[in-house]
Write an enzyme that holds these catalytic residues in place. Structure first.
Site, PDB file in Angstrom:
ATOM      1  N   SER A  86       0.801  -1.221   0.000  1.00  0.00           N
ATOM      2  CA  SER A  86       0.000   0.000   0.000  1.00  0.00           C
ATOM      3  C   SER A  86       0.836   1.275   0.000  1.00  0.00           C
ATOM      4  O   SER A  86       0.318   2.349  -0.283  1.00  0.00           O
ATOM      5  CB  SER A  86      -0.938   0.021   1.213  1.00  0.00           C
ATOM      6  OG  SER A  86      -0.198   0.124   2.410  1.00  0.00           O
ATOM      7  N   LYS A 161       0.475   4.688   6.721  1.00  0.00           N
ATOM      8  CA  LYS A 161      -0.035   5.533   5.641  1.00  0.00           C
ATOM      9  C   LYS A 161       0.670   6.891   5.707  1.00  0.00           C
ATOM     10  O   LYS A 161       1.372   7.217   6.661  1.00  0.00           O
ATOM     11  CB  LYS A 161      -1.548   5.730   5.773  1.00  0.00           C
ATOM     12  CG  LYS A 161      -2.383   4.466   5.596  1.00  0.00           C
ATOM     13  CD  LYS A 161      -2.448   4.012   4.156  1.00  0.00           C
ATOM     14  CE  LYS A 161      -3.318   2.775   3.996  1.00  0.00           C
ATOM     15  NZ  LYS A 161      -2.624   1.546   4.431  1.00  0.00           N
TER      16      LYS A 161
END
Length: 313
Positions: A86, A161
């Site tokens: 990701s 993230k």
């Protein structure tokens, strides 16, 4: 007669009956020379004493190592293993990243562009834990070592993230040129994975105070804030859930480098400090499945070495 000018009788070395040299002395009155067998016995005794002392010190060394590892993991720095793509190409699958856990204790808050590790705010990860096949003794030992950070744990519900918006920011995608914008300023996202647009799902959100809007660099496979706007927090994560800021890729060595903050995000002005609520997303597709981060081995094991005198020659 007096004893003036003479030493006391008790202080004088004993002599042989024939008036020779003192007892135990050599022919010239010097101390006797030790034989090779005596030196070897002395060396063996000294080595035996050192070995017994080391055995007594081993428990203390282990205790100190565990305490140092626990302090490091809890307050200073922690290693995480990246299990998904990701954050490609910034961080690859299998990379070990160092996460700074110290500065938040002094009031530091994540800023735009920071790569952060955070706890699952609820509903971001699927709980799919496999039962352990370890026995009670081995299982307990692993739990202790995992707790102090000397063994990896796959039960940590953490994600990684990049921070795109902080409290008060308005994050929107996409403008006429297909760019993401923060507070109306388009962002040049050079860190995105090749072939990835800023977002395939249009959205506009105002980040509430005390929360963050986070997105992965590999937008097509990242289950980030865009996909959880129906969850509590409307896609944002609380500051209290942030574990720390990832600042270095430490392993593999050929990828060792600092994780810099892109100037396109860090140079943006702070939004007015006013409360806000998250907006509605449009056209959000299926949520990608993303595994949690794995806590890595700290690799902190102090070596306690004490210098000792050399054994007799």
């Amino acid at each position: 007669m007096g004893t003036r000018g003479r030493g006391r009788l008790a202080d004088r070395p004993a002599r042989e009956p024939d008036g020779g040299a003192p007892v135990g002395a050599g022919p010239t009155g010097t101390p006797p020379v030790r034989g090779r067998a005596d030196r070897r016995r002395s060396a063996r005794r000294a080595a035996s004493r050192r070995k017994r002392s080391l055995v007594r010190e081993i428990p203390m060394i282990i205790l100190v190592a565990l305490l140092v590892a626990l302090v490091m993991k809890t307050f200073l720095v922690q290693v995480f293993v990246i299990p998904s793509g990701s954050m490609e190409q910034t961080i690859l699958v299998g990379d070990r990243v160092l996460v700074d856990k110290l500065t938040p204790w002094f009031g530091s808050e994540p800023q735009r562009g920071d790569v952060v590790v955070f706890k699952d705010p609820g509903g971001w990860l699927e709980s799919d834990r496999k039962p352990s096949g370890d026995g009670p003794v081995l299982g307990a030992a692993k739990q202790v070592l995992t707790f102090v950070g000397l063994l990896p744990s796959d039960n940590e519900q953490d994600l990684i993230k990049r921070v795109i918006g902080v409290g008060g920011d308005t994050v929107e995608c996409c403008d006429a040129q297909g760019r993401l914008s923060v507070n109306g300023h388009p962002v040049d996202e050079t860190y995105l994975a090749p072939g990835n647009p800023p977002s395939r799902q249009p959205f506009k959100v105002k980040v509430p105070q005390g929360r963050l809007w986070v997105m992965g660099d590999h937008r097509d496979v990242s289950a980030d804030s865009r996909f959880h706007m129906g969850n509590p927090g409307q896609g944002t994560i609380p500051l209290s859930g942030v574990v720390g800021r990832a600042f270095v890729i430490a392993w593999p060595l050929d990828r060792f480098h600092q994780l810099d903050v892109p100037s396109s995000l860090s140079s943006l002005d702070r939004a007015p400090q006013a409360g806000g609520t998250a907006g509605e997303s449009v056209g959000v597709g299926p949520v990608p499945v993303e595994p949690p981060l794995v806590m890595g081995v700290l690799g902190i094991l102090p070596l306690v070495v004490r210098r000792r005198g050399r054994p007799p020659e």
